[in-house]
Design a protein around this motif. Structure first.
Motif, PDB file in Angstrom:
ATOM      1  N   ASP A  18       8.120  75.444  38.181  1.00 39.79           N
ATOM      2  CA  ASP A  18       9.053  76.559  38.009  1.00 39.79           C
ATOM      3  C   ASP A  18       8.516  77.833  38.657  1.00 39.79           C
ATOM      4  OD1 ASP A  18      11.313  77.972  36.737  1.00 39.79           O
ATOM      5  OD2 ASP A  18       9.714  78.916  35.579  1.00 39.79           O
ATOM      6  N   CYS A  54       9.706  82.246  41.174  1.00 37.57           N
ATOM      7  CA  CYS A  54       9.930  81.756  39.823  1.00 37.57           C
ATOM      8  C   CYS A  54      11.409  81.429  39.703  1.00 37.57           C
ATOM      9  CB  CYS A  54       9.513  82.779  38.783  1.00 37.57           C
ATOM     10  SG  CYS A  54       9.687  82.162  37.099  1.00 37.57           S
ATOM     11  N   SER A  56      13.136  80.012  37.034  1.00 37.77           N
ATOM     12  CA  SER A  56      13.764  80.338  35.751  1.00 37.77           C
ATOM     13  C   SER A  56      14.038  81.834  35.599  1.00 37.77           C
ATOM     14  CB  SER A  56      12.913  79.838  34.594  1.00 37.77           C
ATOM     15  OG  SER A  56      11.669  80.505  34.576  1.00 37.77           O
ATOM     16  N   GLU A  57      13.149  82.685  36.126  1.00 37.55           N
ATOM     17  CA  GLU A  57      13.355  84.131  36.022  1.00 37.55           C
ATOM     18  C   GLU A  57      14.172  84.669  37.191  1.00 37.55           C
ATOM     19  OE1 GLU A  57       9.625  86.095  35.428  1.00 37.55           O
ATOM     20  OE2 GLU A  57       9.089  84.783  33.756  1.00 37.55           O
TER      21      GLU A  57
END
Length: 88
Positions: A18, A54, A56-57
């Motif tokens: 991720d 990243c 997910s962010e």
């Protein structure tokens, strides 16, 4: 973890994490992943200058032009948007 299906050409490759960084000093550096060619798609366009991401962010870090810090490493800026990581 990975959005790519486990097809014969991706069967031997590790899942893309991720959060990944190309800097070997970073805790997010995974050397096994860099044995393969990785692509990053940011907001629908493929980017070749990504230093860290990243999923997910929803951000990537890219160099800020030719600006470097006092140790000679490029200064990075964080861009937010939709991030997709994939094997080429």
């Amino acid at each position: 973890m990975s959005d790519t299906p486990n097809t014969p050409e991706t069967a031997g490759r590790p899942d893309l994490p991720d959060h990944l960084s190309i800097d070997p000093r970073s805790p997010h550096h995974v050397a096994a992943v860099f044995q393969y060619d990785i692509g990053i798609r940011f907001n629908g366009q493929e980017r070749a200058d990504v230093e860290e991401y990243c999923v997910s962010e929803g951000w990537i870090k890219v160099p800020a032009g030719k600006t470097v810090d006092r140790k000679g490493r490029p200064l990075l800026i964080k861009l937010k948007g939709k991030v997709e990581a994939f094997y080429r």
